[in-house]
Design an enzyme around this catalytic site. Sequence first.
Site, mmCIF file in Angstrom:
data_model
loop_
_atom_site.group_PDB
_atom_site.id
_atom_site.type_symbol
_atom_site.label_atom_id
_atom_site.label_comp_id
_atom_site.label_asym_id
_atom_site.label_seq_id
_atom_site.Cartn_x
_atom_site.Cartn_y
_atom_site.Cartn_z
ATOM 1 N N HIS A 149 3.716 -2.236 3.266
ATOM 2 C CA HIS A 149 3.701 -0.858 2.752
ATOM 3 C C HIS A 149 5.005 -0.510 2.032
ATOM 4 O O HIS A 149 6.063 -0.538 2.662
ATOM 5 C CB HIS A 149 3.482 0.132 3.902
ATOM 6 C CG HIS A 149 2.114 0.043 4.499
ATOM 7 N ND1 HIS A 149 1.758 -0.980 5.353
ATOM 8 C CD2 HIS A 149 1.014 0.814 4.342
ATOM 9 C CE1 HIS A 149 0.476 -0.814 5.697
ATOM 10 N NE2 HIS A 149 0.012 0.270 5.104
ATOM 11 N N HIS A 208 -5.370 9.649 0.120
ATOM 12 C CA HIS A 208 -5.256 8.793 1.297
ATOM 13 C C HIS A 208 -6.052 9.359 2.477
ATOM 14 O O HIS A 208 -5.577 9.415 3.615
ATOM 15 C CB HIS A 208 -3.779 8.620 1.701
ATOM 16 C CG HIS A 208 -3.518 7.362 2.471
ATOM 17 N ND1 HIS A 208 -3.285 7.350 3.827
ATOM 18 C CD2 HIS A 208 -3.466 6.067 2.088
ATOM 19 C CE1 HIS A 208 -3.089 6.107 4.221
ATOM 20 N NE2 HIS A 208 -3.193 5.312 3.187
ATOM 21 N N HIS A 256 -6.170 3.228 -4.146
ATOM 22 C CA HIS A 256 -6.069 3.459 -2.693
ATOM 23 C C HIS A 256 -6.410 4.922 -2.381
ATOM 24 O O HIS A 256 -5.873 5.501 -1.443
ATOM 25 C CB HIS A 256 -4.650 3.101 -2.237
ATOM 26 C CG HIS A 256 -4.477 2.897 -0.756
ATOM 27 N ND1 HIS A 256 -5.385 2.222 0.023
ATOM 28 C CD2 HIS A 256 -3.500 3.291 0.099
ATOM 29 C CE1 HIS A 256 -4.954 2.213 1.283
ATOM 30 N NE2 HIS A 256 -3.830 2.862 1.355
ATOM 31 N N ASP A 314 0.811 -1.216 0.000
ATOM 32 C CA ASP A 314 0.000 0.000 0.000
ATOM 33 C C ASP A 314 0.847 1.270 0.000
ATOM 34 O O ASP A 314 2.007 1.266 0.437
ATOM 35 C CB ASP A 314 -0.872 0.040 1.278
ATOM 36 C CG ASP A 314 -2.056 -0.904 1.197
ATOM 37 O OD1 ASP A 314 -2.088 -1.750 0.294
ATOM 38 O OD2 ASP A 314 -2.943 -0.781 2.067
ATOM 39 N N ASP A 315 0.210 2.329 -0.451
ATOM 40 C CA ASP A 315 0.677 3.718 -0.257
ATOM 41 C C ASP A 315 1.737 4.220 -1.234
ATOM 42 O O ASP A 315 2.153 5.363 -1.139
ATOM 43 C CB ASP A 315 1.189 3.963 1.168
ATOM 44 C CG ASP A 315 0.087 3.899 2.203
ATOM 45 O OD1 ASP A 315 -1.047 3.542 1.830
ATOM 46 O OD2 ASP A 315 0.351 4.193 3.379
HETATM 47 ZN ZN LIG Z 1 -2.681 3.302 3.065
#
Ligand SMILES: [Zn+2]
Length: 272
Positions: free
Chosen positions: A228, A138, A134, A83-84
């Site tokens: 992540h 955020h 995503h 993620d991210d």
């Molecule tokens: Zn995230």
Amino acid sequence: MFDFKLPLISILGLLTILVLVSLVLDYLRLLRRPARIGLWLAMLGIIAGFFLTATAVMPDNRFYGPAFSEVKTSQKVVALTFDDGPYPPYTEQVLDVLREYKVPATFFVIGRNAEKHPELVRRIVAEGHQIGNHTYNHVDLLKTNRRGIADEIDRTNRLLQTITGDMPHVVRPPHGFRDSVVIDAMTERKLKVVEWSVSSRDWTNPGVDAIVRRTIGKVRNGSVILLHDGDGVAQSASRAQTVEAARQIIRELLAQGYRFVTVDEILANTED
Ligand SMILES: [Zn+2]
């Protein structure tokens, strides 16, 4: 399936009013016979508030609607998700590790980061990995109104389609947070909501060993592992621990006979 389409935050507001009114009634000695109805209502309101909040923030339930955290399967398959990102140099380093071991993964990218590093998004796709949405900034979708949720999702989908030629069909809400309004927005767009079943809290940088141990200890057939390669929109923390942990997790799970697949493939493996 929860069919009451009010944002969680509004429901919690209503419950707070219910609790306060009930307590005042009880204090004024009203509605006390045959039982202390005010007090019971207040307690019920508090319990409902806890339940509705817990189901919105915990990844492994479908109270507000369809959301996958793992799949039931007799096959030794797991899905790695990052993620991210994209977030240099860590996204490249994760991609190098995946290439070295020839395993696919799924990257839930933040629109704002993808806009800054479209070349990394293209590399992710070129190397056979899956891309998921995503959101653009955020944001916590539980605190975002319907229009804001739509903007966050659509802007990111459009951007990713421009960069890769394909529109994602999986989404992971930031922090996994969702309520019925969030799930509705995803369903309308035919986006599958993907949570996770294995989290090592790698974003707190607890040490490579801790990330590896917490992950390996929880993995089973059909697990979706959360890691992540990015740091939200802040982009300040190092993800060096996650890169090294990913290498060790892959090596260990391959040795245990697991096969790594994308989120799409693991969903296709479900034997529900
Ligand atoms: Zn995230």
